[in-house]
Design an enzyme around this catalytic site. Structure first.
Site, PDB file in Angstrom:
ATOM      1  N   GLY A  54      15.733  -4.046 -21.891  1.00 29.68           N
ATOM      2  CA  GLY A  54      15.728  -4.420 -20.538  1.00 29.68           C
ATOM      3  C   GLY A  54      17.301  -3.062 -20.454  1.00 29.68           C
ATOM      4  O   GLY A  54      17.104  -2.569 -21.496  1.00 29.68           O
ATOM      5  N   CYS A  81      14.683  -3.799 -28.743  1.00 26.50           N
ATOM      6  CA  CYS A  81      15.541  -2.330 -27.751  1.00 26.50           C
ATOM      7  C   CYS A  81      17.277  -3.097 -27.586  1.00 26.50           C
ATOM      8  O   CYS A  81      17.671  -4.064 -28.362  1.00 26.50           O
ATOM      9  CB  CYS A  81      15.009  -1.710 -27.533  1.00 26.50           C
ATOM     10  N   TYR A  82      17.095  -3.349 -25.900  1.00 21.64           N
ATOM     11  CA  TYR A  82      17.995  -4.302 -25.317  1.00 21.64           C
ATOM     12  C   TYR A  82      18.018  -4.869 -26.663  1.00 21.64           C
ATOM     13  O   TYR A  82      18.793  -5.773 -26.282  1.00 21.64           O
ATOM     14  CB  TYR A  82      18.324  -4.304 -23.970  1.00 21.64           C
ATOM     15  N   HIS A 170       9.981   0.313 -30.132  1.00 18.27           N
ATOM     16  CA  HIS A 170       9.086  -0.478 -28.847  1.00 18.27           C
ATOM     17  C   HIS A 170       7.634  -1.123 -29.784  1.00 18.27           C
ATOM     18  O   HIS A 170       6.389  -0.143 -29.610  1.00 18.27           O
ATOM     19  CB  HIS A 170       8.532  -0.101 -27.738  1.00 18.27           C
ATOM     20  N   GLU A 172       5.986  -3.555 -29.837  1.00 20.41           N
ATOM     21  CA  GLU A 172       4.402  -3.445 -28.225  1.00 20.41           C
ATOM     22  C   GLU A 172       3.820  -2.405 -27.496  1.00 20.41           C
ATOM     23  O   GLU A 172       2.313  -3.132 -27.265  1.00 20.41           O
ATOM     24  CB  GLU A 172       5.070  -4.882 -28.244  1.00 20.41           C
ATOM     25  N   SER A 224     -13.991 -13.050  -4.203  1.00 20.65           N
ATOM     26  CA  SER A 224     -13.790 -11.789  -3.779  1.00 20.65           C
ATOM     27  C   SER A 224     -14.761 -10.502  -4.033  1.00 20.65           C
ATOM     28  O   SER A 224     -15.439  -9.954  -4.220  1.00 20.65           O
ATOM     29  CB  SER A 224     -12.649 -11.349  -3.713  1.00 20.65           C
ATOM     30  N   ASP A 228     -10.691 -11.446 -11.555  1.00 17.18           N
ATOM     31  CA  ASP A 228     -10.168 -13.289 -11.404  1.00 17.18           C
ATOM     32  C   ASP A 228     -10.820 -14.526 -10.535  1.00 17.18           C
ATOM     33  O   ASP A 228     -11.429 -15.836 -10.697  1.00 17.18           O
ATOM     34  CB  ASP A 228      -8.632 -13.307 -10.783  1.00 17.18           C
ATOM     35  N   LYS A 367      -4.894 -10.390 -17.785  1.00 15.79           N
ATOM     36  CA  LYS A 367      -6.373 -10.133 -17.510  1.00 15.79           C
ATOM     37  C   LYS A 367      -7.823 -10.032 -18.356  1.00 15.79           C
ATOM     38  O   LYS A 367      -8.442 -10.443 -18.425  1.00 15.79           O
ATOM     39  CB  LYS A 367      -6.660  -8.618 -16.898  1.00 15.79           C
TER      40      LYS A 367
END
Ligand code: XMP
Length: 510
Positions: A54, A81-82, A170, A172, A224, A228, A367
């Site tokens: 954060g 981290c934070y 991090h 990730e 569309s 998705d 996604k």
């Protein structure tokens, strides 16, 4: 019910990456607000908790903190981290501004005296990890030991007896060597995860849930042709064939043959597919309009109008289906439990259409997970792997007024570009398209002077489309694209290559 890993959000930009990294390792993860109560955490009974990074300094009174009781639940916690600084600060350690900030890939050295289970899978030492911090943990809470360091900070610490672990970097992001291994050790060796999250069951579970929710009622989907809504249509047609109507509003700003391809795929499925060819209508509304924001607004409004008219013709359909995915919910504040938006208007559709219920079968997925489901449902690769495509389509890739002539030229140039780049083996951009500029330039064809259009090529490399670098496409490929566009489309005199990153530019030109 899958075992759960909770990601508690303290405003870190990588929260979704954390949740995805965990799911890749077969553990179901959800993102919740950092201010969740310990009682609620107990009720959810997660196998483990990750505290995100954060932007705040934890020693400032207004900075977010978790419920302190979370550290006493006996549930393993990994602070990142934070998250690490908050854990140390709240448990009696000290956090203060470091002498220098550490940003980028920084060398991390593991402690020889204090080996950590988290680093059991790291086969290279020291290793590089992504750091992005100014504050440092300057004194550990009692019971903690430092398990890794950099020249500037304590890079990792833990109190294994209380199952509390923390890293300043991090894991990730792909910029950290062995980041996945670190998560894997936390999940499997610390949390004892079962690894029971598999997308294999997703289709079956959703088919049952959809049937249960809608019963015999009819369902309407605005299709569309994007990933998705296409996967959503496909899943619904499996669950409730005969009850589903898909309305595909073809605004005339699709790419070459795209409208026909979408019609071809969905008209063969067990659903009622309605293609509304509204090209003339949209072009009419855009006549003389050059301002990009006005173009976007007009197209959005016209889309709603066409959809309303078509849906009125069908009588009252009780359920509206939407291809909402998990990041849509997280980004609209969904991680703050109580404020989850009901996404009635994700597609810009007004509430007054009067649906009694909303069906969002993909709302738990990222996604890439949606793409996996799409493949399992047998959708063709071109649909499942589609790059992002803006709702207003090619209308915002034609600078100035979007006329039929300019759109035709753009469609051809864009098709050539895609044909040439689709097959790139290495260094393929994450998104690429052609842009029709509103500039003409002098050229020569045969012995004739020409004064024709300038087409631009945009190709970007990115993970998240929030920032990007322009892709350094090999000159050989660029040359082929340029020579094909100028020779196959007589009204183009020049091809230019956009070498701007984001920021300062955006991906789209309008
Ligand atoms: P920008 O231009 O904002 O684009 O840097 C970031 C990403 O978003 C896509 N994009 C859109 N997608 N509706 C969409 O669904 C839109 O109106 C829209 N505008 C931009 C863009 O293609 C890029 O991937």
């Amino acid at each position: 019910m899958n075992q759960l890993l909770l990601v508690l959000d303290f405003g870190g930009q990588y929260k979704e990456l954390i949740a995805r990294s965990v799911r890749y390792l077969s553990v179901y993860s959800e993102i919740r607000s950092g201010n969740i109560s310990a009682d609620e955490v107990k009720r959810l009974n997660p196998a483990g908790i990750v505290l995100t990074g954060g932007p705040n300094s934890v020693y400032l009174p207004e900075s977010p903190k978790c419920d302190p009781e979370i550290f006493n639940l006996g549930i393993p916690v990994l602070g990142i981290c934070y998250g690490m600084q908050m854990m140390c600060h709240m448990l009696g350690g000290e956090v203060k501004p470091g002498n220098i900030g550490e940003y980028g890939r920084i060398t991390v050295t593991l402690s020889a005296e204090n080996p950590s289970v988290l680093f059991n899978g790291i086969n290279k030492e020291p290793f590089a990890a992504l750091m992005s911090h100014r504050d440092i943990v300057s004194r550990l809470p009692s019971g903690f030991r430092m398990t890794a360091s950099t020249v500037g900070c304590c890079a990792a610490c833990e109190d294994a007896s209380r199952k509390l672990y923390a890293v300043q970097f991090h894991p990730e992001t792909k910029h950290t060597d062995g980041g996945n291994e670190i998560f894997s050790r936390f999940l499997y060796d610390v949390c004892g995860a079962a690894g029971d999250y598999k997308l294999d069951d997703y289709i079956g579970t959703q088919v049952k849930a959809i049937r249960q929710k809608v019963g015999e009622s009819k369902v309407l989907l605005a299709l569309s042709g994007g990933v998705d809504s296409s996967v959503c249509a496909s899943l619904l047609s499996k669950a409730i064939p005969g009850q589903l109507t898909c309305i595909f509003v073809d605004h005339g700003f699709m790419r070459l043959n795209e409208g026909d391809e979408i019609e071809d795929i969905f008209s063969k499925r067990k659903l009622c597919f309605i293609r509304v060819n509204a090209k003339e209508r949209f072009l009419g509304r855009l006549k003389g309009v050059v301002d990009p924001e006005r173009k976007r607004k007009i197209i959005g409004e016209e889309f709603v109008r066409v959809f309303e008219e078509e849906s009125a013709k069908l009588g009252k359909i009780p359920f509206l289906a939407q291809g909402t995915i998990y990041p849509d919910i997280v980004e609209s504040g969904g991680s703050y439990g109580a404020t989850i938006k009901s996404h009635h208007n994700v597609g810009g559709l007004p509430e007054k259409l009067g649906f009694t219920g909303v069906v969002e079968p993909l709302s738990g997925l990222f996604k890439d997970e949606v793409r996996v489901i799409g493949r399992k449902l047998g959708l063709p690769a071109f649909l499942v792997n589609r790059q992002p495509f803006p709702g207003p389509g090619l209308a915002i890739r034609v600078m100035g007024e979007a006329t039929e002539d300019k759109l035709d030229v753009l469609r051809k140039a864009d098709a050539i570009l895609r044909e040439e780049l689709d097959g790139m083996k290495r260094g393929k951009p994450d998104q690429y398209f052609a842009v029709m500029t509103d500039t003409c330039a002098v050229g020569v064809k045969g012995d004739e002077r020409t004064y024709n259009s300038v087409v631009a090529i945009r190709a970007v490399t990115t993970d998240d489309f929030m920032t990007c670098e322009y892709t350094q496409i090999p000159y050989k490929v660029l040359t082929r694209v340029s020579s094909r566009i100028t020779s196959e489309i007589p009204s183009v005199s020049r091809v230019v290559y956009d070498i701007t990153s984001k920021p300062p530019a955006t991906v789209e030109w309008e």
